[in-house]
Motif scaffolding. Structure first.
Motif, short mmCIF file in Angstrom:
data_model
loop_
_atom_site.label_atom_id
_atom_site.label_comp_id
_atom_site.label_asym_id
_atom_site.label_seq_id
_atom_site.Cartn_x
_atom_site.Cartn_y
_atom_site.Cartn_z
N GLN A 176 0.82 -1.21 0.00
CA GLN A 176 0.00 0.00 0.00
C GLN A 176 0.85 1.26 0.00
OE1 GLN A 176 -2.46 -0.91 3.36
NE2 GLN A 176 -3.92 -2.09 2.11
N ASN A 177 1.83 1.34 0.89
CA ASN A 177 2.76 2.47 0.88
C ASN A 177 3.97 2.18 1.77
OD1 ASN A 177 1.52 2.73 3.36
ND2 ASN A 177 1.43 4.94 3.30
N VAL A 178 4.96 3.07 1.72
CA VAL A 178 6.17 2.95 2.53
C VAL A 178 5.95 3.77 3.80
CG1 VAL A 178 8.65 3.36 2.61
CG2 VAL A 178 7.58 2.69 0.47
N VAL A 179 6.16 3.10 4.96
CA VAL A 179 5.91 3.75 6.25
C VAL A 179 7.16 4.40 6.80
CG1 VAL A 179 5.15 3.34 8.62
CG2 VAL A 179 4.09 2.09 6.76
N ALA A 180 8.30 3.68 6.76
CA ALA A 180 9.55 4.20 7.30
C ALA A 180 10.72 3.63 6.51
CB ALA A 180 9.70 3.85 8.77
N ASN A 181 11.81 4.38 6.46
CA ASN A 181 13.01 3.91 5.79
C ASN A 181 14.23 4.45 6.53
OD1 ASN A 181 15.03 3.16 3.96
ND2 ASN A 181 13.60 3.31 2.26
N PRO A 182 14.97 3.58 7.23
CA PRO A 182 16.12 4.05 8.00
C PRO A 182 17.28 4.54 7.12
CG PRO A 182 15.93 1.66 8.14
CD PRO A 182 14.72 2.15 7.42
N ASN A 203 13.90 -0.21 -0.21
CA ASN A 203 15.15 -0.93 -0.22
C ASN A 203 15.19 -1.82 1.02
OD1 ASN A 203 15.49 1.02 1.70
ND2 ASN A 203 17.30 1.93 0.81
N LYS A 204 16.29 -2.52 1.24
CA LYS A 204 16.38 -3.42 2.37
C LYS A 204 16.27 -2.63 3.68
CE LYS A 204 19.10 -7.10 4.35
NZ LYS A 204 20.27 -7.98 4.21
N GLY A 205 15.43 -3.11 4.59
CA GLY A 205 15.25 -2.46 5.88
C GLY A 205 14.08 -1.50 5.92
N ALA A 206 13.49 -1.21 4.78
CA ALA A 206 12.35 -0.29 4.74
C ALA A 206 11.11 -0.96 5.31
CB ALA A 206 12.08 0.17 3.31
N LYS A 207 10.29 -0.19 6.01
CA LYS A 207 9.04 -0.70 6.58
C LYS A 207 7.90 -0.32 5.63
CE LYS A 207 8.59 -0.79 11.07
NZ LYS A 207 8.35 -0.40 12.48
N ILE A 208 7.14 -1.34 5.20
CA ILE A 208 6.05 -1.11 4.26
C ILE A 208 4.71 -1.51 4.87
CG2 ILE A 208 7.41 -1.30 2.15
CD1 ILE A 208 6.53 -4.22 1.95
N LYS A 209 3.64 -0.88 4.38
CA LYS A 209 2.29 -1.23 4.81
C LYS A 209 1.67 -2.11 3.74
CE LYS A 209 -2.05 0.78 6.32
NZ LYS A 209 -2.86 2.01 6.39
#
Length: 126
Positions: free
Chosen positions: A78-84, A96-102
């Motif tokens: 649905q969308n990208v929530v956070a990306n460190p 990318n690797k480590g990104a938090k997605i919904k």
């Protein structure tokens, strides 16, 4: 602009290091593939030694594993929530690797490298 992966011109202490030679063609890397959210689109590119990698340019689905039930499902992102890696990636929906997605199942963390693997694999966050 080409990205160079050769020796640094600085020592670990910060002093200048004079290299014995210049840059070489085999030390140049490719431009980064930023996987975005949308209708699926991928690209093949040549790796070292003539091998081919598939990089995702745009992704729509993710393979999400539920740790409790050990079941993998292909669900819509649905969308990208956070990306460190970069907070700006969240606004641009870059994964990318480590990104938090919904997803449809809930929030998940990406464990694969979509720009190199050609797939978005993720683990459900509890």
């Amino acid at each position: 602009m080409a990205l160079w992966q050769g020796e640094s011109s600085r020592k670990s202490t910060g002093g200048r290091l004079v290299l014995a030679r210049g840059k070489r063609k085999f030390e140049i890397s490719r431009e980064k593939l930023n996987t975005k959210l949308g209708t699926e689109s991928s690209r093949q590119y040549r790796g070292r030694g003539g091998s081919y990698k598939t990089g995702l340019l745009v992704a729509e689905y993710a393979n999400v594993v539920d740790k409790k039930t050990h079941v993998v499902k292909k669900v819509k992102i649905q969308n990208v929530v956070a990306n460190p890696a970069d907070p700006n990636f969240v606004q641009r929906n870059i994964m990318n690797k480590g990104a938090k997605i919904k997803t449809e199942l809930g929030e998940a963390v990406i464990t694969s490298r979509p720009g190199q693997d050609g797939a978005v694999n993720a683990v459900l966050v509890e």
